[in-house]
Design a protein around this motif. Structure first.
Motif, mmCIF file in Angstrom:
data_model
loop_
_atom_site.group_PDB
_atom_site.id
_atom_site.type_symbol
_atom_site.label_atom_id
_atom_site.label_comp_id
_atom_site.label_asym_id
_atom_site.label_seq_id
_atom_site.Cartn_x
_atom_site.Cartn_y
_atom_site.Cartn_z
ATOM 1 N N ALA A 1 11.404 -9.863 4.434
ATOM 2 C CA ALA A 1 11.061 -9.192 3.177
ATOM 3 C C ALA A 1 9.551 -9.233 2.935
ATOM 4 N N TRP A 2 8.923 -10.358 3.258
ATOM 5 C CA TRP A 2 7.462 -10.445 3.116
ATOM 6 C C TRP A 2 6.775 -9.442 4.039
ATOM 7 N N TYR A 3 7.317 -9.261 5.238
ATOM 8 C CA TYR A 3 6.749 -8.286 6.169
ATOM 9 C C TYR A 3 6.916 -6.860 5.633
ATOM 10 N N GLY A 4 8.086 -6.574 5.062
ATOM 11 C CA GLY A 4 8.302 -5.262 4.459
ATOM 12 C C GLY A 4 7.352 -5.020 3.294
ATOM 13 N N LEU A 5 7.132 -6.051 2.499
ATOM 14 C CA LEU A 5 6.190 -5.942 1.388
ATOM 15 C C LEU A 5 4.782 -5.679 1.917
ATOM 16 N N TYR A 6 4.397 -6.418 2.944
ATOM 17 C CA TYR A 6 3.092 -6.216 3.590
ATOM 18 C C TYR A 6 2.944 -4.780 4.084
ATOM 19 N N GLN A 7 3.936 -4.283 4.817
ATOM 20 C CA GLN A 7 3.876 -2.920 5.358
ATOM 21 C C GLN A 7 3.736 -1.884 4.245
ATOM 22 N N TYR B 1 2.482 -2.330 1.180
ATOM 23 C CA TYR B 1 1.148 -2.404 0.589
ATOM 24 C C TYR B 1 0.116 -1.711 1.485
ATOM 25 N N VAL B 2 0.232 -1.888 2.785
ATOM 26 C CA VAL B 2 -0.697 -1.221 3.701
ATOM 27 C C VAL B 2 -0.547 0.290 3.590
ATOM 28 N N ARG B 3 0.689 0.777 3.532
ATOM 29 C CA ARG B 3 0.929 2.225 3.460
ATOM 30 C C ARG B 3 0.344 2.854 2.207
ATOM 31 N N ILE B 4 0.284 2.081 1.095
ATOM 32 C CA ILE B 4 -0.269 2.662 -0.133
ATOM 33 C C ILE B 4 -1.746 2.302 -0.313
ATOM 34 N N GLY B 5 -2.301 1.570 0.661
ATOM 35 C CA GLY B 5 -3.723 1.230 0.597
ATOM 36 C C GLY B 5 -4.057 0.073 -0.319
ATOM 37 N N ALA B 6 -3.071 -0.730 -0.671
ATOM 38 C CA ALA B 6 -3.299 -1.905 -1.526
ATOM 39 C C ALA B 6 -3.591 -3.103 -0.614
ATOM 40 N N TYR B 7 -4.787 -3.126 -0.035
ATOM 41 C CA TYR B 7 -5.119 -4.115 0.987
ATOM 42 C C TYR B 7 -5.208 -5.552 0.472
ATOM 43 N N PRO B 8 -5.744 -5.825 -0.714
ATOM 44 C CA PRO B 8 -5.732 -7.221 -1.181
ATOM 45 C C PRO B 8 -4.296 -7.767 -1.342
ATOM 46 N N GLU B 9 -3.390 -6.930 -1.849
ATOM 47 C CA GLU B 9 -1.997 -7.346 -2.000
ATOM 48 C C GLU B 9 -1.337 -7.526 -0.630
ATOM 49 N N ALA B 10 -1.677 -6.634 0.299
ATOM 50 C CA ALA B 10 -1.150 -6.754 1.664
ATOM 51 C C ALA B 10 -1.613 -8.054 2.296
ATOM 52 N N GLU B 11 -2.887 -8.398 2.065
ATOM 53 C CA GLU B 11 -3.427 -9.637 2.619
ATOM 54 C C GLU B 11 -2.691 -10.852 2.036
ATOM 55 N N GLN B 12 -2.384 -10.791 0.750
ATOM 56 C CA GLN B 12 -1.644 -11.891 0.118
ATOM 57 C C GLN B 12 -0.233 -12.010 0.714
ATOM 58 N N ALA B 13 0.440 -10.877 0.895
ATOM 59 C CA ALA B 13 1.783 -10.890 1.492
ATOM 60 C C ALA B 13 1.732 -11.430 2.918
ATOM 61 N N LEU B 14 0.699 -11.043 3.649
ATOM 62 C CA LEU B 14 0.536 -11.526 5.019
ATOM 63 C C LEU B 14 0.267 -13.033 5.037
ATOM 64 N N GLY B 15 -0.469 -13.518 4.049
ATOM 65 C CA GLY B 15 -0.707 -14.958 3.940
ATOM 66 C C GLY B 15 0.589 -15.718 3.715
ATOM 67 N N GLU B 16 1.438 -15.189 2.839
ATOM 68 C CA GLU B 16 2.752 -15.810 2.597
ATOM 69 C C GLU B 16 3.581 -15.801 3.877
ATOM 70 N N GLN C 1 9.210 6.564 -0.047
ATOM 71 C CA GLN C 1 9.342 6.196 -1.462
ATOM 72 C C GLN C 1 8.754 4.791 -1.649
ATOM 73 N N PHE C 2 7.441 4.730 -1.624
ATOM 74 C CA PHE C 2 6.736 3.456 -1.527
ATOM 75 C C PHE C 2 6.898 2.558 -2.752
ATOM 76 N N MET C 3 6.844 3.110 -3.939
ATOM 77 C CA MET C 3 6.967 2.266 -5.129
ATOM 78 C C MET C 3 8.375 1.671 -5.241
ATOM 79 N N GLU C 4 9.375 2.471 -4.881
ATOM 80 C CA GLU C 4 10.752 1.971 -4.889
ATOM 81 C C GLU C 4 10.935 0.919 -3.794
ATOM 82 N N ALA C 5 10.277 1.133 -2.650
ATOM 83 C CA ALA C 5 10.344 0.143 -1.568
ATOM 84 C C ALA C 5 9.715 -1.170 -2.018
ATOM 85 N N LEU C 6 8.567 -1.087 -2.698
ATOM 86 C CA LEU C 6 7.933 -2.306 -3.223
ATOM 87 C C LEU C 6 8.891 -3.073 -4.112
ATOM 88 N N ALA C 7 9.547 -2.357 -5.015
ATOM 89 C CA ALA C 7 10.488 -3.015 -5.929
ATOM 90 C C ALA C 7 11.634 -3.682 -5.166
#
Length: 166
Positions: A120-126, A128-143, A99-105
């Protein structure tokens, strides 16, 4: 007799929360079986103890028992004990169940409550990767890399991989 009574009055308040503190310490140190045992012992005598219930839910999630932990988390969702850690545990269960969108929330809520919470940032990163949102994943990984600078080698490898994805 009077001295004994005063001793009990002084020590009793500290002893009452001891089981909860021990259980929380066990959870923090990764001793999940011991933590679960302590939380259950508290709940056996005080079934309405929300802190113990939340601790048991987080322990169950950490042990990979999301079915049990998530059900308990749902009952506590709008209580006064809801924390960034609780929201993160909810996110982990939602991510594991697809349930990726609910997990994001849930991860975003956790970060909103506690912006310096790397898990939490790592969970957000994971997520984003699972849904293919790579720019957002990169931002989460930067944080995440700013929060835990000692892990830069692993995070740099992950960022390199992300950059190749888009």
């Amino acid at each position: 007799m009077k001295q004994y009574f005063l001793l009990v009055l002084c020590v009793l308040p500290f002893m009452m929360g001891a089981d909860l503190r021990f259980a929380q310490r066990d959870l923090s140190n990764g001793r999940y079986i011991m933590a679960a045992r302590e939380f259950r012992k508290i709940l056996a005598s005080q079934p309405e103890d929300e802190m113990a219930s939340l601790g048991l839910a987080r322990t169950q999630v950490a042990m990979g028992r999301c079915d049990q932990g998530y059900a308990r988390l749902l009952r506590l969702r709008n209580s006064s004990v809801w924390t960034a850690e609780a929201s993160n545990a909810e996110g982990i269960c939602l991510l594991r169940s697809g349930q990726f969108m609910e997990a994001l929330a849930a991860f975003q809520e956790s970060i909103q409550m506690r912006p310096d919470y790397p898990v939490a940032w790592y969970g957000l990163y994971q997520t984003y990767v699972r849904i293919g949102a790579y720019p957002e994943a990169e931002q989460a990984l930067g944080e995440l890399s700013e929060l835990i600078p000692g892990k830069t080698l692993t995070l740099t490898a992950s960022m390199d991989w992300l950059q190749r994805q888009h």
